[in-house]
Design a protein around this motif. Sequence first.
Motif, short mmCIF file in Angstrom:
data_model
loop_
_atom_site.label_atom_id
_atom_site.label_comp_id
_atom_site.label_asym_id
_atom_site.label_seq_id
_atom_site.Cartn_x
_atom_site.Cartn_y
_atom_site.Cartn_z
N THR A 105 0.84 -1.20 0.00
CA THR A 105 0.00 0.00 0.00
C THR A 105 0.87 1.25 0.00
N LEU A 106 0.49 2.21 -0.82
CA LEU A 106 1.14 3.52 -0.86
C LEU A 106 0.06 4.56 -0.58
N VAL A 107 0.32 5.44 0.39
CA VAL A 107 -0.63 6.49 0.75
C VAL A 107 -0.01 7.84 0.43
N THR A 108 -0.72 8.66 -0.35
CA THR A 108 -0.28 10.01 -0.68
C THR A 108 -1.18 10.99 0.06
N ASP A 109 -1.21 12.24 -0.40
CA ASP A 109 -2.08 13.25 0.22
C ASP A 109 -3.55 12.90 0.10
N ALA A 115 -1.47 -2.69 -4.28
CA ALA A 115 -1.15 -3.84 -5.13
C ALA A 115 -1.38 -5.10 -4.29
N TYR A 116 -1.94 -6.14 -4.90
CA TYR A 116 -2.21 -7.37 -4.16
C TYR A 116 -2.19 -8.56 -5.11
N ASP A 117 -1.90 -9.73 -4.55
CA ASP A 117 -2.04 -10.99 -5.28
C ASP A 117 -3.45 -11.48 -5.08
N LYS A 118 -4.16 -11.69 -6.18
CA LYS A 118 -5.54 -12.16 -6.10
C LYS A 118 -5.56 -13.64 -5.72
N PRO A 119 -6.38 -14.00 -4.73
CA PRO A 119 -6.54 -15.42 -4.41
C PRO A 119 -7.09 -16.17 -5.63
N THR A 153 2.38 -3.78 -10.58
CA THR A 153 1.98 -2.68 -9.70
C THR A 153 2.80 -2.66 -8.42
N PHE A 154 3.23 -3.82 -7.93
CA PHE A 154 4.08 -3.85 -6.74
C PHE A 154 5.33 -3.00 -6.98
N ARG A 155 5.98 -3.23 -8.10
CA ARG A 155 7.20 -2.48 -8.43
C ARG A 155 6.89 -1.00 -8.65
N ASP A 156 5.77 -0.73 -9.32
CA ASP A 156 5.42 0.66 -9.64
C ASP A 156 5.22 1.50 -8.38
N ILE A 157 4.42 0.98 -7.44
CA ILE A 157 4.16 1.81 -6.25
C ILE A 157 5.36 1.84 -5.32
N GLN A 158 6.17 0.77 -5.34
CA GLN A 158 7.38 0.78 -4.52
C GLN A 158 8.36 1.85 -5.01
N GLN A 171 4.79 13.48 -9.52
CA GLN A 171 3.37 13.53 -9.86
C GLN A 171 3.06 12.84 -11.19
N ASN A 172 3.91 13.05 -12.21
CA ASN A 172 3.68 12.41 -13.50
C ASN A 172 3.76 10.89 -13.37
N THR A 173 4.72 10.41 -12.60
CA THR A 173 4.84 8.96 -12.38
C THR A 173 3.62 8.44 -11.64
N LEU A 174 3.18 9.15 -10.62
CA LEU A 174 1.99 8.75 -9.85
C LEU A 174 0.76 8.70 -10.76
N ASP A 175 0.56 9.72 -11.57
CA ASP A 175 -0.59 9.74 -12.47
C ASP A 175 -0.54 8.58 -13.45
N SER A 176 0.64 8.26 -13.95
CA SER A 176 0.80 7.14 -14.88
C SER A 176 0.48 5.81 -14.21
N ILE A 177 0.95 5.64 -12.98
CA ILE A 177 0.67 4.40 -12.24
C ILE A 177 -0.83 4.26 -12.00
N ILE A 178 -1.49 5.35 -11.62
CA ILE A 178 -2.93 5.29 -11.37
C ILE A 178 -3.68 4.91 -12.64
N GLU A 179 -3.29 5.47 -13.77
CA GLU A 179 -3.94 5.12 -15.04
C GLU A 179 -3.76 3.63 -15.35
N ASP A 180 -2.56 3.10 -15.10
CA ASP A 180 -2.34 1.66 -15.31
C ASP A 180 -3.19 0.83 -14.34
N MET A 181 -3.30 1.28 -13.11
CA MET A 181 -4.09 0.54 -12.12
C MET A 181 -5.56 0.51 -12.49
#
Length: 195
Positions: A105-109, A115-119, A153-158, A171-181
């Motif tokens: 988990t990554l928490v911003t403002d 990111a999680y492994d789906k059962p 996503t694990f690597r991206d948010i890390q 911010q650009n990286t964060l926005d890109s990760i969110i769009e992928d998520m």
Amino acid sequence: MIKKYFFTSLLASTLFVAGCANSNNATEQIDQGGIDGGNSGEANDPATLGPTDDTSSRLGYVRYDKDQLDMDAEQNHAVTIDRHKLADTITRLILRNEGFGDAATLVTDDEVLIAYDKPDDLDPDEAATIVKKTAMSITPRFYHVYVSDKAVTFRDIQSLKNSTSESDDHQNTLDSIIEDMKEAPQGEDVKMKSE
């Protein structure tokens, strides 16, 4: 079965939040005089608790009238959220659900990225709903929660774990990760009932 685990997580998070509400700072504020006067703080002093009392099980209560506050100082008083503790708690609560073996988990403002492994035995939308509702149950309502079961996503948010909210360069990286998520199932939103 899923509802049982969700409600167990919700109950645990509620108890956690209630316990955190009675921090040392809140106790110090009460000890410094509150509306009940200076002597009421003695009952709230952890040193005066009996052997069976526990500060984590006590309710939090503070009352002031305006005359007790320095209004100039109150203009600069900010409410803060410990993002690391919130991320830690969300991740731990997700892993309490059966079948979930890895989560980050990554928490911003104002965003929570998970990111999680789906059962294997869960539908992707159902798994996303469990993860999202778990996070939303303890997150302030103004936060946006994004979830993803994609391994990347694990690597991206890390990659953002050492960033700060005062830095614009991530911010650009964060926005890109969110769009992928958003391409992964996002589950149902928790609808708050209006009183």
